[in-house]
Each structure stands twice: as structure tokens, then as C-alpha cells.
Design a protein around this motif. Structure first.
Motif, PDB file in Angstrom:
ATOM      1  N   ALA A   1       0.829  -1.206   0.000  1.00 43.86           N
ATOM      2  CA  ALA A   1       0.000   0.000   0.000  1.00 43.86           C
ATOM      3  C   ALA A   1       0.865   1.259   0.000  1.00 43.86           C
ATOM      4  N   PHE A   2       1.994   1.192   0.706  1.00 45.77           N
ATOM      5  CA  PHE A   2       2.896   2.344   0.732  1.00 45.77           C
ATOM      6  C   PHE A   2       3.495   2.598  -0.647  1.00 45.77           C
ATOM      7  N   ILE A   3       3.869   1.536  -1.353  1.00 45.14           N
ATOM      8  CA  ILE A   3       4.383   1.690  -2.720  1.00 45.14           C
ATOM      9  C   ILE A   3       3.311   2.309  -3.613  1.00 45.14           C
ATOM     10  N   TRP A   4       2.078   1.831  -3.472  1.00 43.31           N
ATOM     11  CA  TRP A   4       0.981   2.380  -4.271  1.00 43.31           C
ATOM     12  C   TRP A   4       0.759   3.847  -3.928  1.00 43.31           C
ATOM     13  N   TRP A   5       0.820   4.182  -2.649  1.00 42.72           N
ATOM     14  CA  TRP A   5       0.616   5.568  -2.213  1.00 42.72           C
ATOM     15  C   TRP A   5       1.678   6.490  -2.804  1.00 42.72           C
ATOM     16  N   LEU A   6       2.917   6.004  -2.871  1.00 39.84           N
ATOM     17  CA  LEU A   6       3.987   6.809  -3.453  1.00 39.84           C
ATOM     18  C   LEU A   6       3.791   7.015  -4.951  1.00 39.84           C
ATOM     19  N   ALA A   7       3.279   5.983  -5.629  1.00 38.83           N
ATOM     20  CA  ALA A   7       3.200   6.029  -7.086  1.00 38.83           C
ATOM     21  C   ALA A   7       1.910   6.654  -7.612  1.00 38.83           C
ATOM     22  N   ALA A   8       0.809   6.505  -6.882  1.00 37.19           N
ATOM     23  CA  ALA A   8      -0.499   6.854  -7.443  1.00 37.19           C
ATOM     24  C   ALA A   8      -1.166   8.059  -6.795  1.00 37.19           C
ATOM     25  N   THR A   9      -0.547   8.667  -5.802  1.00 41.41           N
ATOM     26  CA  THR A   9      -1.159   9.817  -5.138  1.00 41.41           C
ATOM     27  C   THR A   9      -0.187  10.996  -5.143  1.00 41.41           C
ATOM     28  N   PRO A  10      -0.694  12.194  -4.853  1.00 35.28           N
ATOM     29  CA  PRO A  10       0.204  13.359  -4.744  1.00 35.28           C
ATOM     30  C   PRO A  10       1.083  13.330  -3.503  1.00 35.28           C
ATOM     31  N   ARG A  11       1.020  12.233  -2.749  1.00 35.80           N
ATOM     32  CA  ARG A  11       1.823  12.041  -1.536  1.00 35.80           C
ATOM     33  C   ARG A  11       1.531  13.135  -0.511  1.00 35.80           C
ATOM     34  N   THR A  12       2.548  13.852  -0.063  1.00 34.48           N
ATOM     35  CA  THR A  12       2.353  14.808   1.034  1.00 34.48           C
ATOM     36  C   THR A  12       1.424  15.955   0.655  1.00 34.48           C
ATOM     37  N   ASP A  13       1.287  16.234  -0.635  1.00 34.02           N
ATOM     38  CA  ASP A  13       0.386  17.316  -1.048  1.00 34.02           C
ATOM     39  C   ASP A  13      -1.071  16.978  -0.768  1.00 34.02           C
ATOM     40  N   ALA A  14      -1.374  15.683  -0.634  1.00 32.78           N
ATOM     41  CA  ALA A  14      -2.754  15.258  -0.400  1.00 32.78           C
ATOM     42  C   ALA A  14      -3.060  15.046   1.076  1.00 32.78           C
TER      43      ALA A  14
END
Length: 216
Positions: A28-41
Motif C-alpha cells: 500500500a505504501f508503494i501504491w501511495w507513493l506512485a499513485a497519489t500526490p503524496r504529502t500534497d494530499a
């Protein structure tokens, strides 16, 4: 993600995968890094850090009692990150639209209405916390148990009264059950691939590894 159906699906599978195993949380962490704006979200640090602190404290208590505190902290922290992303990306009316699409205009409308009221309540609580923080800073009051506990009680009581007022308002307007809306969604290929990858990276490894350990 523009399509809230795929966003809620991704939220569900990523949360389940993170809850079931550390491997699921890692995926899930890998997906979060790749598919979301990360800290901006993510929400402001003053909102998110206390939640991480609560998870860390619970993990320490678990480790002190002989449990796997590190695993708990890893899995719950990942669930918090995914939830923060989904909350920041969700717009007003999307929960109602998805619920009606999934469960129909009667049961789905009621579930969606409850979800929308809950999300709106979270927004109100966040604004009130920020206002309280500003007031405490202006008065020179440092956060502590003596101030946080009564403020928490006030926020809870205020939210209960707000829910009661909304219920009364719905009753006055003649609401009984169900409703009719026509939800429309925009879906792209990238969003579909992102949702599939959420399942493959998080929930599927968690289920497979869990089954392997059960067999062993």
C-alpha cells in the motif's frame, strides 16, 4: 482519481491489505507513493501528527505487553495515510452518489446521506480545532491534559447537538427514507489500472502470505 467509485474501491482494498499484514501495508505504501500526490494530499501536520502519536503510543503499550508493536504501528500508520488521501480527495456529494449507484435510491440514499453528514461533521470538527488552537495560542495557553480533555468534551457535545439539529431539520422538511439522484462518473484508463494495482500490490499479497502461514 476523478471516479469516486474507484477511489473508494482502492481505499477499501488498501486498508484491508494493510490491516491484514505488514506486507500488505508495504504494498500500500508503494501504491501511495506512485499513485497519489503524496504529502500534497495530506492534511496539515498539526492535524495528522497527533493521530500518528496516538498510534505510536498504542504500539508502545502493545510492545510493552508482549505484542508486536512495530507491526501494529506500520499497519495502522499506512491505513491512516490512505484514509487521509481519500478524505482529502473526496468532494461533497461523492459518497452519496457512489452509495446510490451501489445500493439503489432507497437504502443507498440513506447510507450515502449518513456518510455525507459524517464527512461534513469531520470538516466542522477540523475547523473548530483550528480555531481553538488559534485562541489558545493568542491567550498563551499551552496544550495539555487540563485543556485538551474539556475541549474534547465540548467538541463532542457540540457535534451531538449539531447532529440533532440536522435530524430535526430533515424531519421538518418531510424526509422519511430514500431519495432520487442521477450520479454521473468520469473514468479513465489510468484510474482503472491504479485500482487494479491497488489490489495486486496490497490485498492480494496480504491474503496469499496469510494463507501460506496458515498452511505452515
Amino acid at each position: 482519481m476523478q471516479d469516486p467509485r474507484l477511489r473508494f474501491f482502492s481505499l477499501t482494498v488498501l486498508s484491508l491489505g494493510s490491516f491484514l499484514s505488514v506486507w500488505g501495508a508495504f504494498g500500500a505504501f508503494i501504491w501511495w507513493l506512485a499513485a497519489t500526490p503524496r504529502t500534497d494530499a495530506l492534511p496539515r501536520p498539526r492535524v495528522l501528527l497527533p493521530l500518528f502519536a496516538m498510534i505510536g503510543l498504542t504500539a508502545l503499550v502493545s510492545a510493552w505487553g508482549g505484542g508486536d508493536g512495530l507491526s501494529y504501528f506500520t499497519r495502522m500508520s499506512m491505513i491512516l495515510l490512505i484514509a487521509a488521501w481519500a478524505y482529502s480527495a473526496t468532494e461533497e456529494g461523492e459518497a452519496l452518489a457512489v452509495s446510490v449507484w451501489a445500493f439503489g435510491t432507497r437504502t443507498g440514499f440513506d447510507i450515502g446521506l449518513i456518510a455525507e453528514m459524517g464527512l461534513a461533521g469531520l470538516g466542522v470538527i477540523r475547523e473548530e480545532i483550528e480555531q481553538v488552537a488559534v485562541a489558545m495560542r493568542l491567550k498563551g495557553i499551552r496544550p495539555g491534559l487540563r485543556s485538551i480533555v474539556p475541549l474534547t468534551l465540548i467538541l463532542v457535545i457540540t457535534e451531538i447537538r449539531r447532529a440533532d439539529e440536522i435530524a430535526r431539520l430533515l424531519t421538518i422538511r418531510g424526509y422519511t427514507a430514500g431519495g432520487v439522484i442521477c450520479p454521473r462518473f468520469q473514468t479513465s484508463l489510468n484510474e482503472i489500472l491504479a485500482s487494479v494495482s491497488a489490489f495486486l500490490l496490497s490485498l492480494l499479497p496480504a491474503l496469499l502470505i496469510r494463507d501460506v502461514f496458515i498452511l505452515l
